[in-house]
Design a protein around this motif. Sequence first.
Motif, PDB file in Angstrom:
ATOM      1  N   ARG B   8       0.848  -1.210   0.000  1.00 52.47           N
ATOM      2  CA  ARG B   8       0.000   0.000   0.000  1.00 52.47           C
ATOM      3  C   ARG B   8       0.875   1.248   0.000  1.00 52.47           C
ATOM      4  N   ARG B  12       1.111   4.078  -2.836  1.00 53.28           N
ATOM      5  CA  ARG B  12       0.840   5.473  -2.431  1.00 53.28           C
ATOM      6  C   ARG B  12       1.951   6.397  -2.934  1.00 53.28           C
ATOM      7  N   GLN B  16      -0.392   8.725  -8.893  1.00 52.87           N
ATOM      8  CA  GLN B  16      -0.815  10.121  -8.854  1.00 52.87           C
ATOM      9  C   GLN B  16      -1.772  10.304  -7.685  1.00 52.87           C
ATOM     10  N   ASP B  18      -4.578  11.804  -7.274  1.00 48.53           N
ATOM     11  CA  ASP B  18      -6.016  11.608  -7.460  1.00 48.53           C
ATOM     12  C   ASP B  18      -6.363  10.159  -7.780  1.00 48.53           C
ATOM     13  N   ARG B  19      -5.350   9.301  -7.915  1.00 52.06           N
ATOM     14  CA  ARG B  19      -5.606   7.893  -8.240  1.00 52.06           C
ATOM     15  C   ARG B  19      -5.227   6.970  -7.097  1.00 52.06           C
ATOM     16  N   ASP B  21      -6.350   6.399  -4.050  1.00 51.32           N
ATOM     17  CA  ASP B  21      -7.406   5.653  -3.360  1.00 51.32           C
ATOM     18  C   ASP B  21      -7.901   4.476  -4.183  1.00 51.32           C
ATOM     19  N   GLU B  22      -8.129   4.715  -5.467  1.00 52.40           N
ATOM     20  CA  GLU B  22      -8.675   3.628  -6.287  1.00 52.40           C
ATOM     21  C   GLU B  22      -7.645   2.521  -6.482  1.00 52.40           C
ATOM     22  N   VAL B  23      -6.365   2.906  -6.619  1.00 54.32           N
ATOM     23  CA  VAL B  23      -5.319   1.891  -6.843  1.00 54.32           C
ATOM     24  C   VAL B  23      -5.174   1.011  -5.607  1.00 54.32           C
ATOM     25  N   ILE B  24      -5.121   1.637  -4.446  1.00 51.75           N
ATOM     26  CA  ILE B  24      -4.990   0.847  -3.203  1.00 51.75           C
ATOM     27  C   ILE B  24      -6.283   0.074  -2.950  1.00 51.75           C
ATOM     28  N   GLY B  25      -7.394   0.674  -3.282  1.00 43.02           N
ATOM     29  CA  GLY B  25      -8.683  -0.019  -3.133  1.00 43.02           C
ATOM     30  C   GLY B  25      -8.738  -1.262  -3.996  1.00 43.02           C
ATOM     31  N   ASP B  26      -8.261  -1.141  -5.250  1.00 37.67           N
ATOM     32  CA  ASP B  26      -8.218  -2.307  -6.144  1.00 37.67           C
ATOM     33  C   ASP B  26      -7.358  -3.415  -5.540  1.00 37.67           C
ATOM     34  N   ASP B  28      -6.572  -3.861  -2.362  1.00 39.71           N
ATOM     35  CA  ASP B  28      -7.244  -4.417  -1.176  1.00 39.71           C
ATOM     36  C   ASP B  28      -8.337  -5.408  -1.582  1.00 39.71           C
ATOM     37  N   GLU B  29      -9.106  -5.022  -2.602  1.00 41.82           N
ATOM     38  CA  GLU B  29     -10.207  -5.891  -3.029  1.00 41.82           C
ATOM     39  C   GLU B  29      -9.673  -7.197  -3.612  1.00 41.82           C
ATOM     40  N   MET B  54       1.946  -3.439 -10.594  1.00 42.65           N
ATOM     41  CA  MET B  54       1.154  -2.203 -10.711  1.00 42.65           C
ATOM     42  C   MET B  54       2.056  -0.975 -10.577  1.00 42.65           C
ATOM     43  N   ILE B  58       2.493   1.917 -13.331  1.00 47.55           N
ATOM     44  CA  ILE B  58       2.188   3.324 -13.042  1.00 47.55           C
ATOM     45  C   ILE B  58       3.405   4.195 -13.334  1.00 47.55           C
TER      46      ILE B  58
END
Lengths: 116, 171
Positions: B8, B12, B16, B18-19, B21-26, B28-29, B54, B58
């Motif tokens: 994570r 982080r 970027q 603005d991205r 949260d979604e990258v770490i969320g992906d 985590d999921e 990833m 990135i």
Amino acid sequence: MGHESLGEFELLVMLASLRLGPYDAYTVSISEDIAARTGRSVRRANVFTTLQRLEKKGLVTTRLGAPRADRGGRPPRLVTLSPDGHRALRATTRAISSMVGELDLLGDGDTAGETA
Amino acid sequence: MSAPGWTRLLLRIVSQKDRTDEVIGDLDEAHYRRLQQLPAWRATLATSLEALDMARAILWLRLSAPSVSWLDFKLGMRMLVRYPGLTLIAVPAIAFAVMAAAGTYEFVRQVAAPSIPLAEGDRLVGVLNRDVRTVDSYAPQPERLRTVARIDGGVGRDRGVPTRTAQPRDE
């Protein structure tokens, strides 16, 4: 925008996005959908970069969804095809269909390419 | 259960803002789903490898994003190659224009403000002292003409304000 030609993986990502719909299409679900339907292993990083590229081309739009517990309380970035994306998808699939034509690629019989 | 902490942190750092949260969320999921199918150690290993993949993607995406100026430069070069006739005319024309402008500037500078004929003479400057007093200035008061100090010869001035006063010497 003129006819935007889609690469093979771009086409798969856009078809998966269309199939999943605007409330369920995001990186993880798109990866799993492609993997489940094509049987190939899909790297999430490739889906992520492809979505960014499509967004930059204006073929998809994205927005943040609702936070979810299984994502550590973080929202997914949901994907929707833009009008240009729909046009590009139609143009690409039409081109593929016209090229396939009457060829029996899904059947067991020999094709012209294989016998040549 | 969340993905390993270092993965994570890595995402982080590289993603970027603005991205993030979604990258770490992906991640985590994906880890959460793996844990339901695999032993914990295998899920952790797979998630770690995916985080590295990833992060590489990135970074590649960020480093390979061409800037507008670079695209302009490439377009310019392509146009020069595509239209060699234009290149043959434009490049010498621009070179001649630069040379003419520089020559004119130098000529005017030499005529209008020639430098002193010394090494690095153009670095010498003249200082105009608006507070000059001469002996003639004290002609009406001859009693003050006894020492240099008394005619203000030892008085330092900075923009008209006395800054240093010499003491009158004994006669």
